[in-house]
Design a protein around this motif. Structure first.
Motif, short mmCIF file in Angstrom:
data_model
loop_
_atom_site.label_atom_id
_atom_site.label_comp_id
_atom_site.label_asym_id
_atom_site.label_seq_id
_atom_site.Cartn_x
_atom_site.Cartn_y
_atom_site.Cartn_z
N LEU A 1 0.81 -1.21 0.00
CA LEU A 1 0.00 0.00 0.00
C LEU A 1 0.84 1.26 0.00
O LEU A 1 0.57 2.21 -0.74
CB LEU A 1 -0.95 0.01 1.22
CG LEU A 1 -2.11 -0.98 1.20
CD1 LEU A 1 -2.94 -0.84 2.47
CD2 LEU A 1 -3.01 -0.76 -0.01
N VAL A 2 1.87 1.30 0.83
CA VAL A 2 2.61 2.56 1.01
C VAL A 2 3.76 2.73 0.03
O VAL A 2 4.29 3.84 -0.11
CB VAL A 2 3.13 2.68 2.46
CG1 VAL A 2 1.98 2.58 3.45
CG2 VAL A 2 4.20 1.65 2.76
N CYS A 3 4.16 1.66 -0.66
CA CYS A 3 5.33 1.74 -1.54
C CYS A 3 5.01 1.59 -3.02
O CYS A 3 5.82 1.98 -3.87
CB CYS A 3 6.35 0.67 -1.16
SG CYS A 3 7.04 0.87 0.50
N SER A 4 3.84 1.00 -3.37
CA SER A 4 3.59 0.68 -4.77
C SER A 4 3.40 1.91 -5.65
O SER A 4 3.77 1.90 -6.82
CB SER A 4 2.35 -0.21 -4.89
OG SER A 4 1.17 0.56 -4.65
N GLY A 5 2.82 2.97 -5.10
CA GLY A 5 2.54 4.17 -5.89
C GLY A 5 1.34 4.03 -6.80
O GLY A 5 1.00 4.96 -7.56
N ARG A 6 0.65 2.88 -6.77
CA ARG A 6 -0.52 2.69 -7.63
C ARG A 6 -1.64 3.65 -7.24
O ARG A 6 -1.90 3.87 -6.05
CB ARG A 6 -1.00 1.24 -7.55
CG ARG A 6 -0.06 0.25 -8.23
CD ARG A 6 -0.67 -1.15 -8.29
NE ARG A 6 -0.60 -1.81 -6.99
CZ ARG A 6 0.35 -2.66 -6.62
NH1 ARG A 6 1.37 -2.92 -7.44
NH2 ARG A 6 0.32 -3.24 -5.44
N GLY A 7 -2.34 4.18 -8.24
CA GLY A 7 -3.42 5.13 -7.97
C GLY A 7 -4.66 4.48 -7.39
O GLY A 7 -5.43 5.12 -6.69
N VAL A 8 -4.88 3.19 -7.70
CA VAL A 8 -6.02 2.44 -7.17
C VAL A 8 -5.51 1.11 -6.66
O VAL A 8 -4.83 0.37 -7.38
CB VAL A 8 -7.11 2.22 -8.24
CG1 VAL A 8 -8.27 1.42 -7.66
CG2 VAL A 8 -7.60 3.54 -8.81
N GLU A 9 -5.82 0.80 -5.41
CA GLU A 9 -5.44 -0.47 -4.80
C GLU A 9 -6.70 -1.22 -4.38
O GLU A 9 -7.71 -0.61 -4.00
CB GLU A 9 -4.58 -0.24 -3.55
CG GLU A 9 -3.26 0.45 -3.79
CD GLU A 9 -2.12 -0.52 -4.09
OE1 GLU A 9 -2.41 -1.69 -4.41
OE2 GLU A 9 -0.97 -0.09 -4.01
N LEU B 1 -16.32 8.73 -7.31
CA LEU B 1 -15.25 8.90 -6.32
C LEU B 1 -13.88 8.74 -6.99
O LEU B 1 -12.95 9.51 -6.72
CB LEU B 1 -15.42 7.87 -5.20
CG LEU B 1 -14.40 7.92 -4.06
CD1 LEU B 1 -14.41 9.27 -3.37
CD2 LEU B 1 -14.67 6.81 -3.05
N LEU B 2 -13.74 7.74 -7.85
CA LEU B 2 -12.47 7.53 -8.54
C LEU B 2 -12.14 8.70 -9.46
O LEU B 2 -10.96 9.05 -9.62
CB LEU B 2 -12.51 6.22 -9.32
CG LEU B 2 -12.55 4.93 -8.49
CD1 LEU B 2 -12.64 3.70 -9.40
CD2 LEU B 2 -11.35 4.81 -7.58
N ASN B 3 -13.15 9.30 -10.05
CA ASN B 3 -12.92 10.47 -10.91
C ASN B 3 -12.35 11.62 -10.10
O ASN B 3 -11.40 12.30 -10.54
CB ASN B 3 -14.23 10.90 -11.59
CG ASN B 3 -14.63 9.96 -12.72
OD1 ASN B 3 -13.81 9.20 -13.23
ND2 ASN B 3 -15.90 10.01 -13.09
N HIS B 4 -12.94 11.87 -8.94
CA HIS B 4 -12.43 12.95 -8.08
C HIS B 4 -10.98 12.67 -7.68
O HIS B 4 -10.14 13.58 -7.68
CB HIS B 4 -13.29 13.07 -6.83
CG HIS B 4 -14.55 13.87 -7.01
ND1 HIS B 4 -14.54 15.22 -7.28
CD2 HIS B 4 -15.86 13.50 -6.97
CE1 HIS B 4 -15.79 15.65 -7.40
NE2 HIS B 4 -16.60 14.63 -7.21
#
Length: 752
Positions: free
Chosen positions: A452-460, A549-552
């Motif tokens: 969670l804290v290292c991947s940098g992915r925008g959606v987990e 929510l994802l758009n925001h």
């Protein structure tokens, strides 16, 4: 509408005496119309015309009424005799029937009978099915129901209530020539649609015969325009009795309504006769402004004509506010229900069925593949009104709209595209320190925090069943982000779920609705760049709400963490987006249950999760974890004694299903606390409930101004008898003042 009840073994005499003969306290004795046979299965048994006792009893017992022999050699000893399908006319229709002109009364009867026959025809075409093969996996069609219908005119409370009981025997004559049990699951699946069709046909018939107008259709039903609301309420005493009992029990479910119905069922009164009821009805009607003159005025107002289906209605049904507003897919049943609510009284039920089939051929609709339908069917079970869970039947083709599929595709594509965003990446030192402070984190939980804290992915996506430590792991991730200067907020569908997320993870949380209201307001700051939004119970969030929510989040450059259990979804997902994202993204999985240390208890909870409650109870019993009393009073007394002993060693809470039991347990707990000096002297008494210093309490209504939500727990620290106020220290150590208005509204209860 339509209600379904199961017939218990040995209840044949009850139905013969109370329904067929009409001599229980429906008050009209022999004046009720005789029962009549219905269905293709009845014809196969040579049953037609009026129902006779010598015919109905053997049929409900699974025997041929002519020979007395069992029609099937594979009957189970504990077989269920059948189902009671009850079709009820709206109260205004019953009032016109009971108090209106004789000609109108007769037309109401004819309209009701016609509507019942049409709705039953729908059920017979779609649900008169049996099962063959090992475990009944092969469905087989039949010639139809073996059914007996009995029409009645009053409720148990002695009010006008036109309704028909249709007893459907648990018996079908399969196309293979064999008799067997009916697959009753389909009845429950189609009951709502059949009820809507009954009401639509009833409106069509009464409009054609009597020229009445109707109020707006809500939940499939409407009242005759011109019948005053006070009159409807005055003659709904039976419903009022049931609602009062449900309120007393603190329950609102379908099962609760059934229990309340039985609780309030009156003793038989064979002495009441029609001549005693009619004058009373007329006096009560006049007292609320319903006279014969007024009743005549509601007749002959207009003539309902058929109007073709408009393109505007088609666009509405398949637009964002139509069939996919709250669900990502639908069956023809939902289309029929929508048409029943939106089409006028000039349209018959048969026309509605035809229109529904035509609409599904629209260019706006997409027929889903079997694989996609199975994916959207997020539960393999169906929970009946009595709480029993049975395997569900995927008996209908599922559809969606092109607009919804485009939205889902866009949502998934944008989530996949955000995998390289490098957003909300925390410092390695902060991660190391947070993990060092939490030695109890399991290996998979540590991996979750690191991802969670290292991947940098925008959606987990985080997937795990209850007890796997999702919230505890989120607390560690929140600690890392906080130390790295990353703002974290949380949200959930309900205020209680948001509170639990905040309490367990330390993440400031609100409802999704409150968060979206703030985000949609241009006057609020909005999301910070590189911030994190944690969505708990994400599997329950609808596709449209999740998309917004994802758009925001994408616009602000914020990270979204979707947390949930894809096995704890409604029967048909509000979206299915969570499950789709789980398949498309590198989801983080937690599988080890940490909350329960004993393997047997984890197994028992898995049984509960699958709806196999009886087996789970057996497991607890084998481990001597059940306390059984001779009666309810003895069991509650034992529970309070155990609670008091446990509370001396730490926190303890009693749990009960019914409000009456909860109230009794709370009263007993307060009695012990008073005797032991655990409660202060001064008290505030509101609505018969007393609160003193030391009382454990819980709020039952969200109030942002007071700083409480439904489910906030705390201890009373001060009372003001003159102002009628309580000072309560909540679990988060905040002290709030609960004013008289909040208490008098019943929003505070004891919490032992």
């Amino acid at each position: 509408m339509l209600n379904i009840g199961k017939l218990a073994r040995g209840q044949q005499d009850y139905y013969l005496n109370s329904v067929a003969r009409g001599v229980e306290d429906y008050y009209l004795g022999a004046g009720e119309a005789p029962g009549y046979w219905l269905g293709g299965g009845a014809a196969d048994l040579g049953l037609e015309g009026h129902v006779r006792e010598r015919e109905l009893t053997p049929v409900l017992e699974g025997r041929d009424p002519a020979t007395g022999e069992a029609v099937s050699h594979r009957q189970h000893k504990a077989r269920m005799p059948g189902f009671d399908l009850t079709f009820r006319a709206p109260k205004s229709v019953s009032l016109v029937h009971a108090l209106g002109p004789k000609e109108a009364s007769n037309e109401i009867i004819n309209a009701h009978d016609s509507a019942v026959l049409l709705a039953l025809d729908y059920l017979e075409r779609h649900t008169a099915v049996g099962r063959r093969g090992t475990d009944g996996v092969i469905p087989i069609d039949s010639s139809g129901f073996v059914a007996a219908a009995f029409r009645h005119r009053t409720s148990r409370a002695g009010d006008p209530l036109l309704h028909t009981h249709v007893l459907v025997a648990n018996l079908i004559h399969g196309d293979d020539g064999k008799w067997s049990a009916l697959d009753g699951r389909l009845l429950y699946s189609h009951a709502k649609t059949a009820g809507y069709l009954y009401q639509a046909q009833l409106r069509k018939e009464i409009s054609r015969r009597l020229g009445v107008e109707w109020t707006q259709v809500r939940s499939g039903t409407a009242e005759i325009e011109g019948i005053p609301r006070p009159a409807i309420d005055e003659f709904s005493r039976r419903r009022a009795e049931i609602e009062i009992r449900m309120e007393q029990r603190g329950e609102r479910s379908a099962r609760a309504a059934q229990v309340a119905t039985l609780d309030t069922r009156r003793a038989k009164d064979h002495g009441v006769r029609p001549e005693g009821l009619q004058p009373e009805w007329e006096r009560r009607a006049e007292s609320v402004g319903l006279t014969r003159k007024n009743l005549k005025r509601v007749l002959g107002r207009s003539q309902a004509n058929y109007r073709p289906l408009s393109s505007g209605l088609t666009d509405e049904l398949f637009g964002s506010e139509g069939l996919t507003r709250d669900a990502s897919s639908f069956t023809i049943r939902e289309v029929i229900q929508a048409l029943c609510e939106r089409r006028g009284p000039g349209v018959s039920a048969a026309q509605i069925e035809r229109e529904a089939n035509e609409l599904l051929e629209s260019d706006l609709v997409v027929r889903l593949s079997a694989a996609k339908s199975d994916f959207l069917l997020t539960s393999t079970s169906l929970r009946l009104g009595n709480g029993q869970v049975v395997p569900s039947v995927n008996d209908a083709t599922r559809y969606s709209t092109k607009e919804m599929l485009r939205l889902e595709e866009r949502l998934i594509r944008r989530a996949v595209d955000r995998q390289e965003d490098s957003v909300a990446v925390a410092g390695k030192a902060a991660l190391k320190d947070a993990l060092a402070r939490r030695h109890s984190l399991s290996r998979e939980q540590r991996r979750m925090v690191e991802d969670l804290v290292c991947s940098g992915r925008g959606v987990e996506v985080v997937v795990g069943k209850a007890g796997t430590g999702k919230t505890y792991s989120l607390d560690a991730a929140r600690d890392v982000w906080d130390s790295s200067g990353v703002k974290v907020i949380g949200c959930a569908l309900s205020a209680r779920a948001a509170k639990e997320l905040e309490a367990g993870s330390g993440i400031e949380s609100s409802t999704i609705a409150a968060l979206m209201k703030d985000l949609d307001d241009w006057n609020t700051p909005g999301l910070e760049r590189d911030s994190v939004i944690v969505v708990d119970e994400a599997g329950m969030v609808g596709t449209r709400q999740l998309d917004a929510l994802l758009n925001h989040a994408e616009d602000a450059g914020a990270k979204v963490v979707l947390v949930g259990d894809d096995k704890q979804l409604p029967e048909i997902a509000a979206g299915g987006a969570f499950r789709a994202l789980k398949e498309q993204l590198p989801a983080i999985q937690l599988s080890e249950v940490r909350r329960q240390s004993n393997s047997w208890e984890r197994d028992a909870l898995e049984l509960l999760r699958e709806g196999r409650s009886a087996e789970a109870v057996e497991v607890y019993g084998e481990r001597d974890r059940l306390v059984v009393g001779r009666d309810a009073a003895e069991t509650r007394a034992a529970l309070v004694a155990d609670w008091w002993q446990a509370s001396q060693e730490g926190q303890a809470v009693m749990i009960a299903a019914r409000k009456a039991d909860v109230d009794d347990l709370n009263d007993k707990a307060r009695t012990i606390l008073k005797a032991e000096g655990g409660l202060g002297g001064e008290e505030v008494t509101i609505r018969g409930r007393s609160f003193g210093v030391g009382d454990e309490v819980m709020t039952r209504r969200n109030d942002r101004g007071l700083g409480v939500i439904n489910g906030s727990r705390g201890v009373v620290e001060s009372v003001d008898p003159h102002a009628g106020e309580l000072g309560v220290r909540l679990e988060d150590e905040r002290v709030v003042t609960l004013p008289t208005e909040y208490l008098e509204a019943g929003h505070v209860t004891h919490a032992y």
